[in-house]
Write a protein that holds these residues in place. Structure first.
Motif, short mmCIF file in Angstrom:
data_model
loop_
_atom_site.label_atom_id
_atom_site.label_comp_id
_atom_site.label_asym_id
_atom_site.label_seq_id
_atom_site.Cartn_x
_atom_site.Cartn_y
_atom_site.Cartn_z
N ASP A 163 0.81 -1.22 0.00
CA ASP A 163 0.00 0.00 0.00
C ASP A 163 0.85 1.27 0.00
O ASP A 163 1.91 1.34 0.60
CB ASP A 163 -0.92 0.01 1.22
N GLN A 164 0.30 2.28 -0.68
CA GLN A 164 1.07 3.53 -0.83
C GLN A 164 1.30 4.25 0.49
O GLN A 164 2.23 5.04 0.59
CB GLN A 164 0.42 4.46 -1.85
N SER A 165 0.49 3.94 1.51
CA SER A 165 0.72 4.61 2.80
C SER A 165 2.07 4.20 3.40
O SER A 165 2.67 4.96 4.16
CB SER A 165 -0.42 4.29 3.76
N GLY A 193 3.20 4.31 -10.02
CA GLY A 193 3.21 5.58 -9.30
C GLY A 193 3.48 6.75 -10.22
O GLY A 193 3.82 6.58 -11.38
N TYR A 194 3.28 7.94 -9.65
CA TYR A 194 3.43 9.16 -10.43
C TYR A 194 4.84 9.30 -11.00
O TYR A 194 5.04 9.93 -12.03
CB TYR A 194 3.10 10.40 -9.59
N LEU A 195 5.84 8.73 -10.32
CA LEU A 195 7.21 8.79 -10.79
C LEU A 195 7.28 8.28 -12.23
O LEU A 195 8.02 8.79 -13.07
CB LEU A 195 8.11 7.95 -9.89
N VAL A 215 4.58 5.15 -5.94
CA VAL A 215 5.98 5.57 -5.93
C VAL A 215 6.10 6.92 -6.64
O VAL A 215 5.75 7.05 -7.82
CB VAL A 215 6.87 4.51 -6.64
N GLU A 216 6.56 7.91 -5.89
CA GLU A 216 6.59 9.26 -6.45
C GLU A 216 8.01 9.80 -6.63
O GLU A 216 8.23 10.71 -7.42
CB GLU A 216 5.78 10.22 -5.56
N THR A 217 8.97 9.28 -5.85
CA THR A 217 10.33 9.86 -5.89
C THR A 217 11.38 8.81 -6.25
O THR A 217 11.17 7.60 -6.08
CB THR A 217 10.71 10.45 -4.51
#
Ligand code: C2E
Ligand code: MG
Ligand code: MG
Length: 677
Positions: free
Chosen positions: A598-600, A653-655, A634-636
């Motif tokens: 989970d993204q949290s 993820g946005y990455l 996953v953003e970074t």
């Protein structure tokens, strides 16, 4: 010793007749009231009558006709009178025991005692058969010993009745106690007489007590009937009290039920209005109680509810009312508060108290609670409104992520109305073609190649613009609209991926999210098979995502359906892993292919050591169970690097890419493909 004269004959006849009358009378009552003690007493009076008859015959034969005591007829009468004399006492005592203790004599004890006393009667009768010269000894053994035993037993019973008398109203018990005491004295006198005659040869001067025995017999009989009537009245009073309790209390927890709660609320509201006071109404609902009930069974669920009821009870003061409305819903009435903050404090205390783990039937259970509060007169002036608004506030607490309390605000009603409006609009959304699917790529961590996409629904509302699924999926779930919507998503996604197989990559997979409601449809597997057949998509390109919490809602059923789906050839992913009420033992039994971390956890993976530890452990565990892991959200680059190091298999993820509409994602994928080539 007893004289054979007219007085004796008349009194003993009267005694016999009274005993028979009593036996018949009690038999009548026994038929009517069906009380076991009446049966014992009927037998006791019958035995007494038989005792008198046999004794009188014996005396008549001995004194009147000079039949020797060793004559078989006299031996027989002696034996019978011995047996009846003792069983008479035993039955009287059995009846007294059952009346006072309110429970039957154990059957083994009953028969053994009867057997023993009858045998004793026979033995005493058979001793000293022979020359009449020893008649004083014989009299002592036959009558004296029986009187001694009877005297002690009557005295003890008298004391028992006397003690119980205080708890009962009416005269029956007192009268019985007095009668038994006099009986005990009379029997003691008999002992004295037989002792005197046997050891001191003093038979002269003894008074004949036949009249008194007769009188006592009558009083005892009346006491028995008085006791019966009083006992009946008490039983019916108890039954009434019990029925009232049942009508106004919850059978499982013993707490007041809704009618009683509302009744008290009406009175408290009236009282508060007179004295210009505030009062608070709480609405409590356990979070995810259904999961516990479904996965651990109803007896565990019931046990938990009882324990919860007890704990809530400990948090409140005398005068407050806690009620169970049904299921896992409780209400609380605090009839006097000075400030709204007081109510908030109590709510916090209850939430904290219920957080301490419960131990129920060998399970350690962690429970959280959502509480809604409404206050008189601010949030309502009548009981119905107060309860309804507390309920609305409770729903708000659930929306806020559960495990908290909310004070009612008028805006909440607006929110409830908004929900209703949303539901009505959603009904038309499907036919108005307002629903669309976005797709988010899933990439291999090592090669960075896109291996699949996840279909994510959006609502293009003509006035409100793009609405996120987080807003309308819950409404779709509660209204049942999720069934047609879900089917539409499935069909659309399968068609789309089939198209992309031709245009972009023949190995692309598509992941579709499922709600618990969809998944629990009885013909769900056939539905999937149908869609696959219709669209011509091979099952291995379809991955179904179920969330951990919906899988646990009915774990056994889930396992069954998942097996069916696996047999069909589709893949299964466990979505939002780590957020639910999961049990590792189940995870092993769910036939899944993929875990979606989970993204949290991913969010703070590089800053929060405990999130990092959880992510690391989940990946390792998944691999040991032969599952692939997808890191969500996953953003970074840092998050990416961390997951790569932990050997996570895929990322989303946005990455990499946000969810995109069909056209833009298609362009994106084609561009990447060109870049690789
Ligand atoms: P999900 O299945 O866990 O989907 C992932 C969610 O994370 C998506 O939200 C996605 O837009 C978002 N996300 C992806 N990458 C990132 C990132 O890098 N950062 C952040 N912060 N978020 C990212 P979305 O589209 O709003 O969907 C929310 C949830 O709604 C989904 O969670 C899924 O549970 C549900 N949902 C979406 N579509 C459907 C559907 O067709 N049927 C059902 N039953 N549920 C759906
Ligand atoms: Mg998903
Ligand atoms: Mg997810």
């Amino acid at each position: 010793m007893p004289e054979f004269n007219l007085v004796t004959v008349i009194t003993s006849t009267a005694q016999t007749v009274t005993a028979i009358v009593m036996a018949v009378l009690l038999l009548g009552f026994l038929r009517q009231y069906k009380k076991d003690y009446l049966r014992h007493w009927t037998l006791s009076w019958t035995a007494l009558a038989a005792y008198y008859v046999t004794t009188s015959i014996g005396i008549a034969l001995g004194v009147g006709y000079n039949v020797a005591s060793s004559h078989p007829v006299r031996i027989l009468t002696a034996i019978l009178s011995g047996v009846f004399g003792y069983t008479n006492i035993a039955w009287l005592l059995f009846g007294i025991f059952e009346l006072l203790r309110r429970r039957p004599v154990r059957i083994r004890v009953y028969w053994r005692t009867l057997g023993a006393v009858a045998l004793f009667g026979v033995i005493t009768a058979l001793l000293f058969i022979g020359p009449d010269s020893v008649s004083s000894t014989r009299y002592f053994v036959r009558v004296g010993i029986r009187s001694l035993i009877a005297s002690i037993a009557y005295l003890a019973s008298s004391v028992a009745f006397w003690q119980v008398r205080k708890r009962r109203r009416g005269v029956g018990f007192t009268m019985f106690s007095a009668a038994l005491l006099l009986y005990a004295l009379q029997q003691a006198y008999q002992v004295g007489v037989s002792v005197g005659w046997r050891f001191f040869a003093q038979s002269a001067g003894t008074i004949y007590l036949g009249y008194i025995a007769f009188l006592l017999q009558a009083v005892t009989g009346m006491s028995m009937i008085a006791c019966l009537l009083e006992d009946e009245r008490e039983a019916s009073e108890l039954a009434t009290v019990e029925m009232e309790h049942l009508a106004y209390h919850d059978a499982l927890t013993g707490l007041p039920n809704r009618p009683l709660f509302m009744d008290r609320l009406i009175m408290s509201v009236a009282q508060a209005s007179r004295s210009n006071q505030k009062l608070a109404v709480f609405f409590l609902d356990l979070d995810r109680f259904k999961d516990i009930n479904d996965s651990l069974g109803h007896s565990t669920g019931d046990g938990l509810l009882k324990a919860v009821a007890e704990r809530i009870h400990r948090c409140i003061r005398e005068g407050d009312t806690v009620a169970r409305l049904g299921g896992d819903e409780f209400t609380l009435l605090i009839p006097r508060i000075d400030h709204v903050e007081d109510a908030a404090k109590i709510a916090q205390k209850i939430i904290e108290t219920l957080k301490i783990p419960f131990s129920i039937l060998d399970h350690e259970l962690f429970v959280t609670t959502s509480v809604g509060i409404s206050v008189y007169p601010d949030d309502g002036t009548d009981p119905e409104t107060l309860v309804r608004n507390a309920d609305t506030a409770m729903y708000r607490a659930k929306d806020q992520g559960r495990d908290n309390y909310q004070l009612y605000t008028p805006a909440m009603n607006a929110r409830a109305l908004e929900r209703l409006a949303l539901e009505n609009m959603l009904r038309k959304a499907l036919s108005h073609r307002e629903l669309v699917l976005y797709y988010q790529p899933v990439a291999d961590m090592k090669t960075k190649n896109v291996v699949g996409v996840e279909a994510l629904i959006r609502w293009r509302h003509p006035e409100r613009g793009l609405i996120s699924p987080a807003h309308f999926i819950p409404v779709a779930e509660t209204s049942g609209l999720i069934i047609p919507i879900g089917e539409w998503v499935l069909r659309t996604a399968c068609k789309q991926i089939k198209l992309w197989h031709k245009r972009i990559d023949p190995e692309l997979t598509v992941a579709v999210n499922l709600s618990a409601r969809q998944f629990q449809q009885p013909n769900f597997t056939e539905q999937i098979a149908e869609v696959l057949e219709e669209t011509g998509l091979a099952p291995r390109y379809l991955e179904l995502e179920i969330t951990e919490s919906s899988a646990m809602q009915n774990a056994e059923n889930t396992i069954y359906t998942l097996r069916e789906l696996k047999a069909l050839g589709v893949r299964i992913a466990m979505d939002d892993f780590g957020t639910g009420y999961s049990s590792l033992s189940y995870l092993k039994r769910f036939p899944i292919d993929t875990l979606k971390l989970d993204q949290s956890f991913v969010r703070d993976i590089t800053t929060d050591p405990s999130d990092a530890a959880i992510a690391t452990a989940v990946i390792a565990m998944a691999h040991s169970l032969d599952l692939r892991v997808i890191g969500e959200g996953v953003e970074t680059e840092e998050q990416f690097a961390f997951l790569l190091k932990q050997k996570c298999d895929y990322i989303q993820g946005y990455l990499f890419s946000p969810p995109q509409a069909v056209e833009s994602l298609e362009a994106y994928l084609l561009e990447r493909k060109a870049a690789v080539i």
